[in-house]
Structures are given as C-alpha cells and as structure tokens.
Design an enzyme around this catalytic site. Structure first.
Site, PDB file in Angstrom:
ATOM      1  N   GLY A   1      -0.526   4.707  -4.543  1.00 45.57           N
ATOM      2  CA  GLY A   1       0.630   4.511  -4.666  1.00 45.57           C
ATOM      3  C   GLY A   1       1.259   3.186  -5.281  1.00 45.57           C
ATOM      4  CB  THR A   2       0.482  -0.456  -5.349  1.00 43.01           C
ATOM      5  OG1 THR A   2      -1.274  -0.097  -4.820  1.00 43.01           O
ATOM      6  CG2 THR A   2       1.088  -0.788  -4.106  1.00 43.01           C
TER       7      THR A   2
ATOM      8  CB  CYS B   1      -0.900   0.008   1.226  1.00 42.67           C
ATOM      9  SG  CYS B   1      -1.935   1.370   1.304  1.00 42.67           S
ATOM     10  N   GLY B   2       0.886   1.889  -1.100  1.00 47.44           N
ATOM     11  CA  GLY B   2       1.664   2.901  -1.357  1.00 47.44           C
ATOM     12  C   GLY B   2       1.188   4.288  -0.172  1.00 47.44           C
ATOM     13  CG  HIS B   3      -2.791   5.432   1.432  1.00 43.23           C
ATOM     14  ND1 HIS B   3      -3.217   4.060   0.996  1.00 43.23           N
ATOM     15  CD2 HIS B   3      -3.477   5.637   2.617  1.00 43.23           C
ATOM     16  CE1 HIS B   3      -4.070   3.755   2.016  1.00 43.23           C
ATOM     17  NE2 HIS B   3      -4.161   4.742   2.935  1.00 43.23           N
TER      18      HIS B   3
ATOM     19  CG  ASP C   1      -6.510   5.022  -3.088  1.00 45.39           C
ATOM     20  OD1 ASP C   1      -6.551   5.890  -2.353  1.00 45.39           O
ATOM     21  OD2 ASP C   1      -5.412   4.008  -3.045  1.00 45.39           O
TER      22      ASP C   1
END
Length: 352
Positions: A273-274, A108-110, A268
């Site tokens: 991010g991903t 998870c990027g965020h 989202d």
C-alpha cells in the site's frame, strides 16, 4: 464428533495456562495475501503522548512481545503485525503501531485495509451502509479509510494515505555483484527505491523469490549507504524501508507488477500500500498519471491494489500527492498465544 475427538475438544477447551504466563490475544487477517496479526489484548501499558513516542517506548521496552509474536514458532520470517493503541488526536477512532519480523514500520497500507475491515466486522466501530469511514492515527500521520459495507460486513476498503512525494528520479548506484542500478526514490508513508526488474533479468514470480530477496538486500544496502534520506517533518521516518521491483503486469487491464523486499529481506505478498502510494507520486511527477485516474497494480501472487492521485499537496520542500489506495482483506482466525516461562525458545527465533 467421535468420542476421542470430543475428549480432546473438551480437555483443550477447559485447559488454562498458569497465571504467571504471558498471554496475548490476536485477530488475524490478510490483505491480498499479506498477513496482519492484530494484537487486541496482552500487551503491558504503553507510554507516550504521540504515536511516535508510543512506538519508541514499545521498541525500547516491549520488543520481547514483537519477537514472540512475529518470529517462529508463533510467526515466521514474513509475518506482519498491528498493535492497537489509543489515538493521539481527539477525532480518531484508534491508533496503530505496525511491527514485523525485523522491527517497526512507519505506515502500512495493507495493514490499514485489514484493520479497517476487522474493526467493522467485529463491531468495534458502528457500521453504516453503504460506506463506513474510520479515522486512524499512524506513526506517519492521520489515515482516513472508507469501506463498502453490506449487512454490517466490510467489502472493498480505500484509504487516503499521507502525503507522498518523489525524492530522486532516475538516480543510479553501484551495487556489488549487480553493477550500476538505476532507481527512483519516493516516500509513500515509508521510503522506497523503485527498481525496474528488467535491469536484473529476474521475473517477478514466486519461483524467483530467493533471487529477489538477495537483490533487494544488496540494492537496499547500497542506496542507504550512498544517499541521504531526510524526512522534511519527522526525523524518525528518515530511513530507507525497502526496495520495490517493478515489472509488467501479467493480466490485461493492469498497470504493472510490484514486489517489495523490505526490512531484512521480508517479502510483501501484496502490491504494498505504501509502495503503490510512492509509485503514484512517481507517475504523477512524470506526467503519466492524471489526478483521479485509477491504476491497478499486481503483487507477486497476482493479487491487486488500486491507486489514484486524489489531490496534490506540499510536504516541506517537496511537491507531493495524496494517494487513494484500495484493496480487500479477509479474516483468517482468532488466536490465544501464551508463553511458558520455562521454554528456552520463549522469545522466538528465526532461521532467515
């Protein structure tokens, strides 16, 4: 403070739940509008030598905790969380498991941006100006994040993601009620099908979020049913996580807009991010994004992430890239949740 408010304040401050109640403590934040509930105390011991083993243990034995923290009345249909666990490598600062309304994420990027910001601001890691670097073990692999730091507070955060790669370019699938839909399939820490929203005639704005959820569910089901997804190293990551709708940016100087519909219709709020990582792999493969060139991607709210290809790599049979993603997070609160054993809705519920 008036007298009645003071009485409420003092009474609430002195009150404590019974010793047999479940109690969980969290720090909450958001990245570009997408929430992250960081669980810092209250989970039972988690077994497993690796992050993937720990995730499987949590899924099999402790899923009640995810439900009570992500679902109503403590969470909501689009809630997202992060469970801090011991790292499985010697030089990592900590490990993370990501959870949401419907289950668990591989990356998870965020979440990385928010947990990096929080770790620095609360003093979990030593803050070094002008940059502080943190090493995080995630289910998808090692993540290295760096934050701009001023007066012991983190500002912008960037992280080098796991290897991201393209699986399919310009593929198509027949989707009941939508017809033939063209898409690209890529991995950026999770697998996404990237769909030009122009095919659907839906603008990527909040007013159309219901239509986007329905279309995302329909397309995800069709792609998952008709395409084999097989991660080259980890079978546990071999599943389609979401659909990312792509459209034109609404502000000058930005590259494009993303709306990600993941899990079971979860939306989202950030550019994902991903998702921007997989998009970087797609753009690089198409010759449109040279190494080191940064682009700005909008979310449904107009908030932004940056992404660039830091370097190339190889992931099994796939030529891949290491994306560098950037964004900002903000702390929103500290929470002390508890569960009354007599509550008939103690495990949480969902109306969507």
């Amino acid at each position: 403070m008036d007298a009645i408010t003071r009485r409420w304040h003092d009474a609430a401050g002195n009150w404590k739940p019974d010793a047999n109640w479940i109690q969980v403590e969290t720090i909450d934040a958001h990245t570009a509008g997408e929430p992250l509930r960081i669980i810092v105390a209250g989970y039972p011991n988690i077994l497993g030598k690796t992050i993937l083993q720990q995730r499987e243990f949590v899924r099999a034995n402790l899923d009640t905790y995810r439900q009570l923290l992500m679902l109503e009345p403590r969470g909501h249909a689009d809630m997202y969380g992060c469970l801090i666990v011991p790292p499985n490598t010697d030089d990592a600062d900590f490990g993370v498991l990501f959870l949401h309304h419907a289950g668990y994420s591989s990356m998870c990027g965020h979440g990385i941006i928010a947990v990096t910001k929080t770790a620095i601001d609360v003093g979990l890691v030593d803050a070094t100006e002008p940059k502080t670097t943190i090493h995080i073990d995630s289910p998808a692999g090692r993540i290295v994040a760096s934050a701009d730091v001023h007066q012991r507070r983190a500002g912008s955060v960037t992280f080098d993601n796991v290897a991201s790669f393209v699986v399919e370019l310009d593929a198509s699938v027949n989707v009941p009620s939508w017809g033939e839909i063209r898409f690209d399939l890529a991995f950026g820490g999770a697998y996404y099908a990237y769909v030009d929203a122009g095919q659907l005639g839906i603008d990527l704005i909040p007013a159309h979020v219901g239509d986007l959820i329905q279309a995302g569910r329909d397309i995800k089901r069709a792609v998952a049913d008709n395409f084999v997804i097989d991660h080259p190293l980890h079978a546990e990551l071999s599943f389609l996580y979401g659909i990312i709708f792509i459209g034109p940016a609404q502000q000058p100087g930005r590259h494009s807009r993303h709306v990600c519909i993941f899990a079971d219709g979860q939306v989202d709020r950030s550019p994902t991010g991903t998702g921007v990582s997989g998009r970087a792999a797609i753009e690089y493969a198409g010759g449109r994004l040279p190494i080191g060139q940064e682009i700005v991607v909008e979310s449904i709210l107009g908030t932004t992430f940056t992404v660039e290809v830091a370097r190339t790599t190889q992931m099994g049979e796939f030529a891949g890239v290491i994306p560098r993603v950037g964004g900002k997070a903000f702390l929103t609160g500290r929470h002390w949740f508890f569960v009354d054993p007599a509550d008939p809705l103690k495990r949480g519920f969902s109306l969507r």
